[in-house]
Design an enzyme around this catalytic site. Structure first.
Site, short mmCIF file in Angstrom:
data_model
loop_
_atom_site.label_atom_id
_atom_site.label_comp_id
_atom_site.label_asym_id
_atom_site.label_seq_id
_atom_site.Cartn_x
_atom_site.Cartn_y
_atom_site.Cartn_z
N ARG A 67 0.80 -1.19 -0.11
CA ARG A 67 0.09 0.03 0.05
C ARG A 67 0.73 1.30 -0.05
O ARG A 67 2.09 1.14 0.27
CB ARG A 67 -0.97 -0.04 1.35
CG ARG A 67 -0.19 0.01 2.52
CD ARG A 67 -1.36 0.03 3.67
NE ARG A 67 -0.45 -0.13 4.85
CZ ARG A 67 -1.05 -0.27 6.27
NH1 ARG A 67 -2.33 -0.23 6.36
NH2 ARG A 67 -0.27 -0.25 7.16
N GLU A 112 -3.25 7.28 6.79
CA GLU A 112 -2.06 7.79 7.05
C GLU A 112 -0.92 8.21 6.02
O GLU A 112 0.06 7.52 5.77
CB GLU A 112 -1.35 6.38 7.73
CG GLU A 112 -2.06 5.98 9.16
CD GLU A 112 -1.27 4.97 9.66
OE1 GLU A 112 -0.43 4.36 9.08
OE2 GLU A 112 -1.44 4.86 11.13
N CYS A 130 8.87 11.61 -3.06
CA CYS A 130 8.94 10.57 -4.54
C CYS A 130 9.95 11.50 -5.39
O CYS A 130 10.08 12.55 -5.28
CB CYS A 130 7.32 10.58 -5.11
SG CYS A 130 7.33 10.12 -6.80
N CYS A 177 9.93 11.32 -9.02
CA CYS A 177 9.53 11.25 -10.24
C CYS A 177 9.58 12.13 -10.91
O CYS A 177 9.89 13.25 -10.37
CB CYS A 177 8.08 10.45 -10.43
SG CYS A 177 6.89 11.74 -9.98
N CYS A 220 7.41 15.09 -9.88
CA CYS A 220 7.87 15.92 -8.53
C CYS A 220 9.01 16.73 -8.85
O CYS A 220 9.01 17.80 -8.30
CB CYS A 220 8.43 14.73 -7.65
SG CYS A 220 6.80 13.93 -6.64
N GLU A 261 -7.63 4.97 15.11
CA GLU A 261 -7.52 3.34 15.20
C GLU A 261 -6.36 3.24 16.57
O GLU A 261 -5.64 4.05 16.73
CB GLU A 261 -6.28 3.00 14.12
CG GLU A 261 -7.03 3.17 12.71
CD GLU A 261 -5.77 2.46 11.84
OE1 GLU A 261 -4.71 2.00 11.98
OE2 GLU A 261 -6.20 2.76 10.41
N TYR A 283 -0.77 -11.93 11.92
CA TYR A 283 -0.71 -11.83 13.53
C TYR A 283 -1.11 -10.68 14.20
O TYR A 283 -0.60 -10.46 15.32
CB TYR A 283 0.86 -12.12 13.69
CG TYR A 283 1.13 -13.83 13.80
CD1 TYR A 283 1.04 -14.43 14.90
CD2 TYR A 283 1.41 -14.57 12.61
CE1 TYR A 283 1.25 -15.86 15.17
CE2 TYR A 283 1.77 -15.98 12.62
CZ TYR A 283 1.59 -16.72 13.88
OH TYR A 283 1.90 -17.74 14.00
C1 GAL Z 1 -2.00 1.30 11.03
C2 GAL Z 1 -2.71 1.28 9.46
C3 GAL Z 1 -3.74 0.13 9.49
C4 GAL Z 1 -3.26 -1.14 10.04
C5 GAL Z 1 -2.47 -0.84 11.45
C6 GAL Z 1 -1.71 -2.19 12.03
O1 GAL Z 1 -0.82 2.19 10.63
O2 GAL Z 1 -3.51 2.62 9.28
O3 GAL Z 1 -4.39 -0.02 8.44
O4 GAL Z 1 -2.19 -1.56 9.03
O5 GAL Z 1 -1.63 0.09 11.43
O6 GAL Z 1 -1.09 -1.84 13.27
#
Ligand code: GAL
Length: 605
Positions: free
Chosen positions: A103, A142, A151, A153, A156, A299, A349
């Site tokens: 990603r 993120e 980048c 390229c 850029c 998150e 994991y």
């Molecule tokens: C974050 C990300 C999530 C997931 C997570 C795992 O940095 O935004 O998509 O990958 O880490 O800890």
């Protein structure tokens, strides 16, 4: 604080969503984030959108009474797009294009990518802009993480030349500001200022600084374009935000938060080490666009992650503490990552609130109890810190480009002062100098590397209003182009201080600070007191014994040391506060006083 969870309907069996939604509600959650990363499921081939599954997911979650946060999927473009328009792919410094298979492998400048992003976001808006259950949109995911902001390229390169021309006007002005006569680096025109690639000896610090700023600006522009598209089509009550990983320095979080007024971060305390670093991240995000920014944890780690060196277990009581920590730092929402763990892909994991067979993990009951507890306490008054820590990404870039000592960083220097304040039970707003500093009793400014006229005005204004300002080591040294100032240091404030910094020692001696008897740390600025009062002196050390370590003049201080112990002693002196145990946070909230003890994993009030 609203509580929710991240869910990935594109990866979980459809017949389980209803149960998931009901079980979320039963747990006490009221938000769910979906959609980020799902581009190849939304649009398996160009312009053949498949939204039925997403309609159903939205229907299922909203029927259960959950508010939805829709993520735009631009952190993970589909393979067909990379093949069709390879110019969207990020280019590494050696000219290699990033490959599909993970990603964030995209260029934030690429016009092709910007138009593809607008197209997919437009399609999502056509379908869901007015949906009553959508409470927020998350733009991208993120940006800057995985070192993806820079980048190399051709696009850029061209954009960088244009960016420089806008900044300097003429190439002579750039050559002058960067002093490019050094090592024969004079540029004939803006086109020849190449994006910095690894060189034999170090690269030019002004160019490196410009590149960091340029890269951050490109990411902010990329996010801004999506934010504008969404804002034009959703109601005023719908939030728009971009979640950043606060340990990253690649993208200026203040500029991102300012786009729509809501800051958000992803909190993985195991990735960042100490609880006080997490506290720093929370405060940095909570005041990202000024003292009244609203902030969400998009998150929240809720069990072991899969990407640190050890990935240790998460002890009982830890998720409760992390949740309370966000609430007490003034966050309005928090979403646990993730409802169910992934059976496929890169995060096998990585834990979630369930095991892969669907049974709940230990965090599940702990979260239920914590939500109940937060509900009983009710809404908490906003934090009102007496102390501000002056922070900017420019300082961070400047010191990281020129650390002068292995292991030294802007973050490490700032954390010493931050931890000391927390140790004394003081809450801290982490702001930049565009904030009205006079609203704070104390402003701490360690590692305030860059001097600018605006910054000096902000500080002198605060001093006139009665705020006490403590500059720390490595402050007011370089100008905005990362060139050493031609003024006496601290540049811009040395007259006001009535003292000067005459040298900088990366310390190899065991120097202590008198009268406190604590270590000075690995960095010691050498001061000449002039008219300023000497509040503390260095003791020991080949070049320093008996010389001033802390000076003050009419509310402006300069502290030359770099250690948490010395900051603790000085701040205790200045504020009258008493040091408590380490890794403990105190929060005054209305009539209540909350204490988090991160060593014992307790939250008490
Ligand atoms: C974050 C990300 C999530 C997931 C997570 C795992 O940095 O935004 O998509 O990958 O880490 O800890």
């Amino acid at each position: 604080m609203r509580i929710g969870v991240c869910h990935y309907p594109e990866a979980l069996p459809r017949d389980g969503w209803g149960n998931d939604a009901r079980s979320m509600k039963a747990l006490g959650l009221d938000l769910v984030r979906i959609g980020e990363f799902a581009w190849s499921t939304f649009e398996p081939a160009r312009d053949s959108f498949e939204f039925d599954w997403f309609d159903e997911a939205i229907e299922v979650f909203s029927t259960a009474g959950l508010g939805l946060i829709l993520g735009t999927p631009t952190a993970a473009p589909p393979l067909w797009l990379s093949l069709e328009r390879p110019s969207i792919l990020l280019t590494h410094p050696d000219g290699r294009r990033a490959q599909h298979g993970s990603r964030r492998h995209v260029c934030m400048t690429s016009e092709a990518y910007r138009s593809e992003a607008a197209r997919v976001v437009g399609a999502l808006l056509d379908r869901y802009a007015g949906h009553p259950a959508v409470v927020a949109w998350q733009v991208d995911n993120e940006p800057g993480n995985h070192d993806s902001a820079r980048c190399w390229c051709d696009e850029c390169q061209t954009a960088f030349s244009v960016w420089l021309e806008r900044r300097f006007g003429t190439i002579d002005a750039l050559n002058q500001a960067w002093g490019t006569g050094f090592w024969s680096q004079t540029y004939p025109d803006f086109e020849s200022v190449a994006l910095p690639v690894p060189t034999l000896a170090p690269h030019h610090p002004s160019l490196l600084m410009a590149h960091r700023k340029f890269a951050s600006d490109q990411s902010v522009d990329f996010i801004a374009a999506q934010t504008r598209l969404i804002r034009a089509r959703v109601g005023a009550g719908v939030e728009i935000t971009t979640n950043l990983y606060a340990e990253d320095l690649a993208v200026d979080a203040r500029a991102v938060a300012a786009l729509d007024g809501l800051a958000s971060m992803d909190s993985y305390p195991h990735g960042t080490g100490s609880p006080m670093t997490t506290a720093f991240h929370l405060d940095l995000t909570a005041s990202a666009a000024g003292p009244t920014t609203r902030a969400w944890v998009m998150e929240q780690q809720a069990g072991p992650v899969n990407w640190t060196e050890i990935n240790p277990q998460v002890p009982d009581g830890q998720v409760r503490v992390w949740t309370w920590q966000a609430a007490l730092h003034g966050f309005d929402a928090l979403l646990y990552f993730r409802w169910k763990p992934a059976r496929h892909g890169q995060e096998l994991y990585h834990s979630g609130l369930h095991r892969h067979d669907g049974s709940p993990t230990a965090a599940f009951d702990e979260i239920a109890a914590t939500i109940e507890e937060l509900r009983r306490i009710g809404p908490l008054p906003a934090p009102r810190p007496r102390v501000a820590l002056l922070h900017s990404y420019k300082d961070a870039w400047a010191i990281d480009i020129n650390p002068h000592r292995k292991g030294l960083s802007h973050r490490s220097i700032q954390l010493e002062a931050y931890r000391a304040a927390r140790r004394l039970g003081l809450e801290v707003a982490i702001v930049d100098s565009t904030t009205d500093l006079s609203r704070y009793e104390f402003v701490l400014a360690p590692g305030l590397q860059v001097t600018t006229p605006e910054r000096i005005l902000a500080i002198t204004g605060a001093l006139e209003a009665g705020t006490r300002v403590v500059l720390g080591a490595r402050s007011l040294v370089v100008d905005r182009e990362n060139a050493w100032s031609d003024q006496t240091l601290p540049a811009g404030l040395h007259h006001r201080l009535g003292a000067r910094v005459v040298d900088h020692l990366s310390q190899t001696d065991p120097v202590t600070i008198d009268p406190y008897g604590v270590p000075a740390g690995v960095w010691t600025d050498v001061l000449e007191a002039g008219e300023a009062a000497v509040l503390a002196t260095y003791s020991g050390g080949t070049f320093l014994d008996g010389r001033p370590a802390v000076v003050e003049n009419a509310g402006l201080f300069y502290a030359g040391f770099a250690s948490e112990e010395a900051w603790t002693a000085l701040l205790a002196d200045l504020t009258g506060a008493t040091a408590g145990p380490p890794d403990t946070e105190v929060f005054e909230r209305g009539a209540r006083r909350f204490v988090i003890d991160h060593r014992r994993l307790t939250v008490t009030w």
